[in-house]
Design an enzyme around this catalytic site. Sequence first.
Site, PDB file in Angstrom:
ATOM      1  N   HIS A  53       7.455 -26.795   0.290  1.00 60.84           N
ATOM      2  CA  HIS A  53       6.758 -27.866  -0.414  1.00 60.84           C
ATOM      3  C   HIS A  53       5.628 -27.307  -1.267  1.00 60.84           C
ATOM      4  O   HIS A  53       4.673 -28.015  -1.583  1.00 60.84           O
ATOM      5  CB  HIS A  53       6.241 -28.889   0.600  1.00 60.84           C
ATOM      6  CG  HIS A  53       7.356 -29.504   1.398  1.00 60.84           C
ATOM      7  ND1 HIS A  53       8.001 -30.650   1.012  1.00 60.84           N
ATOM      8  CD2 HIS A  53       7.977 -29.076   2.531  1.00 60.84           C
ATOM      9  CE1 HIS A  53       8.962 -30.923   1.891  1.00 60.84           C
ATOM     10  NE2 HIS A  53       8.976 -29.977   2.808  1.00 60.84           N
ATOM     11  N   GLU A  72       0.831  -1.204   0.000  1.00 58.52           N
ATOM     12  CA  GLU A  72       0.000   0.000   0.000  1.00 58.52           C
ATOM     13  C   GLU A  72       0.870   1.261   0.000  1.00 58.52           C
ATOM     14  O   GLU A  72       0.468   2.299  -0.506  1.00 58.52           O
ATOM     15  CB  GLU A  72      -0.911  -0.015   1.235  1.00 58.52           C
ATOM     16  CG  GLU A  72      -2.321   0.474   0.949  1.00 58.52           C
ATOM     17  CD  GLU A  72      -3.290   0.197   2.077  1.00 58.52           C
ATOM     18  OE1 GLU A  72      -4.023  -0.806   1.979  1.00 58.52           O
ATOM     19  OE2 GLU A  72      -3.335   0.959   3.049  1.00 58.52           O
ATOM     20  N   LYS A 117     -13.216   2.054  -2.052  1.00 58.95           N
ATOM     21  CA  LYS A 117     -14.192   2.413  -1.021  1.00 58.95           C
ATOM     22  C   LYS A 117     -15.325   3.223  -1.642  1.00 58.95           C
ATOM     23  O   LYS A 117     -16.496   2.991  -1.372  1.00 58.95           O
ATOM     24  CB  LYS A 117     -13.529   3.256   0.086  1.00 58.95           C
ATOM     25  CG  LYS A 117     -12.661   2.475   1.067  1.00 58.95           C
ATOM     26  CD  LYS A 117     -12.221   3.391   2.233  1.00 58.95           C
ATOM     27  CE  LYS A 117     -11.248   2.692   3.166  1.00 58.95           C
ATOM     28  NZ  LYS A 117     -10.801   3.505   4.302  1.00 58.95           N
TER      29      LYS A 117
HETATM   30  O1  PA5 Z   1      -3.319   1.577   6.001  1.00 63.47           O
HETATM   31  C1  PA5 Z   1      -4.380   2.158   5.813  1.00 63.47           C
HETATM   32  O2  PA5 Z   1      -4.465   3.394   5.903  1.00 63.47           O
HETATM   33  C2  PA5 Z   1      -5.626   1.379   5.486  1.00 63.47           C
HETATM   34  O3  PA5 Z   1      -5.354   0.030   5.347  1.00 63.47           O
HETATM   35  C3  PA5 Z   1      -6.656   1.577   6.609  1.00 63.47           C
HETATM   36  O4  PA5 Z   1      -6.111   1.112   7.814  1.00 63.47           O
HETATM   37  C4  PA5 Z   1      -7.942   0.826   6.303  1.00 63.47           C
HETATM   38  O5  PA5 Z   1      -8.449   1.197   5.043  1.00 63.47           O
HETATM   39  C5  PA5 Z   1      -9.005   1.112   7.374  1.00 63.47           C
HETATM   40  O6  PA5 Z   1      -9.286   2.490   7.454  1.00 63.47           O
HETATM   41  P1  PA5 Z   1      -9.944   3.114   8.733  1.00 63.47           P
HETATM   42  O7  PA5 Z   1      -8.976   3.033   9.858  1.00 63.47           O
HETATM   43  O8  PA5 Z   1     -10.284   4.532   8.382  1.00 63.47           O
HETATM   44  O9  PA5 Z   1     -11.194   2.306   9.026  1.00 63.47           O
END
Ligand code: PA5
Length: 480
Positions: free
Chosen positions: A333, A304, A449
């Site tokens: 394996h 990410e 989202k």
């Molecule tokens: O790393 C990130 O920013 C995302 O993976 C968020 O943690 C995830 O989308 C959840 O978002 P939120 O904390 O607003 O519910």
Amino acid sequence: MSIKTREQKAAMRIRIDYNNMMEKFLGDKGFSDAQLKAMRPEAEKAYAFVKENRGRDDLFMGWTELPYNQKEIVADILATARDVRKNFDNFVVLGIGGSALGPLMVFNALCHLHYNELPKKVRKGPKFYVEDNVDPVRMHDLLDVIDPTKTCFNVISKSGATSETMTQYLIISEILKNAGVDIAKNVIFTTDGARGNLIKIDKALGGTVKKYVLPDGVGGRFSELSPVGLLPAAVLGLDIRAMLSGAAYMDNMCRSKDMAKNPALTCAVLQTLAMQNGKNIGVMMPYSDNLKLMADWYCQLWAESLGKNVTNDGKPCNVGQTPVKSLGVTDQHSQVQLYTEGPYDKVVTFISVDSYQEKMEIPQGFGCDDIPDVSFLTGHTMEELIQAENKATAYALMQAGRQNYTIYLPEVNEFTLGQLMFLFELQTAYAGAMLNIDTFNQPGVEAGKKATFALLGKKGYEAKKAELDSAPALEEKYTV
Ligand code: PA5
């Protein structure tokens, strides 16, 4: 064991061996010293970027200060955790992505691998679940094994607008309401300090919900050392101060612009150079069941943060390295055949453990004395076996000209886990700086989202819905 003195800390220091990345061992498939030297200016720039911007909320770099600025929060968390351990049978994290992978990883790393199945007097704390999906079967099955009225739900969401987490909250709060339970008694929110829907929900409940703040400059995937991860870990009875101390220790080890003296910078340079040389896949392969979910946590952090399509100067790019989780020895394996003989597009990171919590001697057994294929194992320990297989796999990859390096943990404990987390976080920040991208945003996640909001008819997303509806009609010929 307490890890407080300088000597105790030094004995728990993480080490990195990257010989198998180098030409001395891999011939022309490895890096030369000159190649590493040529990376110096980029590495120094990345180091300077992180150093200059430490703690900056506007750049989402607040995570760098988490090992140092939470004294009071930690005390508060420990008090809350004591109450939860005393008063509840279960502790359930409702969250996803950065709000779930960290708590899961720490639970897996530092608790008994069958923790929930242990008797309560051995566990000493509540059963522990992290619900990071909206699969209806999973929610149904969770409700089959917990009594919500005897469960503490930790709703973790920075935005309070994540459909998955909020769906879970809606279901749980309805159940609690119908059972006549004061919701605030069974719920703890971990969320943004001032904004976000969980704040509004708390207001609607009269401001009675216990809340922990996910600081402004800390994004989800960099939040494990904030209350996001500290509260669940404390509820499990883990030493969260040792975890933060381990993070600080790694931070200290990374205070040099010279990559040879900065483990996180070393890893970032190795991975960046690997990417530049076509290694678009980064395999994370711990040889420890306790670190299996460390690979999951790392995958989100790396994917990410680095998977981006625009540079900081606004130029189009498509960068990043696909992280793959793998478990030693299990995946020897399954995947190692591909790593050894498939395309030269991977770099493998092993995580090895010097001393496992258990050794498990391999006994004589029954009926195997005359079977050399089996009897050679007798007299060794399972620890020796897993370590030998780890070494053998690294060697086989090296022999096949496949780049790999190993991160050694003296043992898996709070202090070494804190070091490892901070190592990966710094490595990611340095690598993002070398790629010249915004490491800390996630527009690709936001896009998904928004499309979900549109599909479920959320107000304000009519244009997005129209856009989705105007997609070409499906062709029958492309279905079988
Ligand atoms: O790393 C990130 O920013 C995302 O993976 C968020 O943690 C995830 O989308 C959840 O978002 P939120 O904390 O607003 O519910």
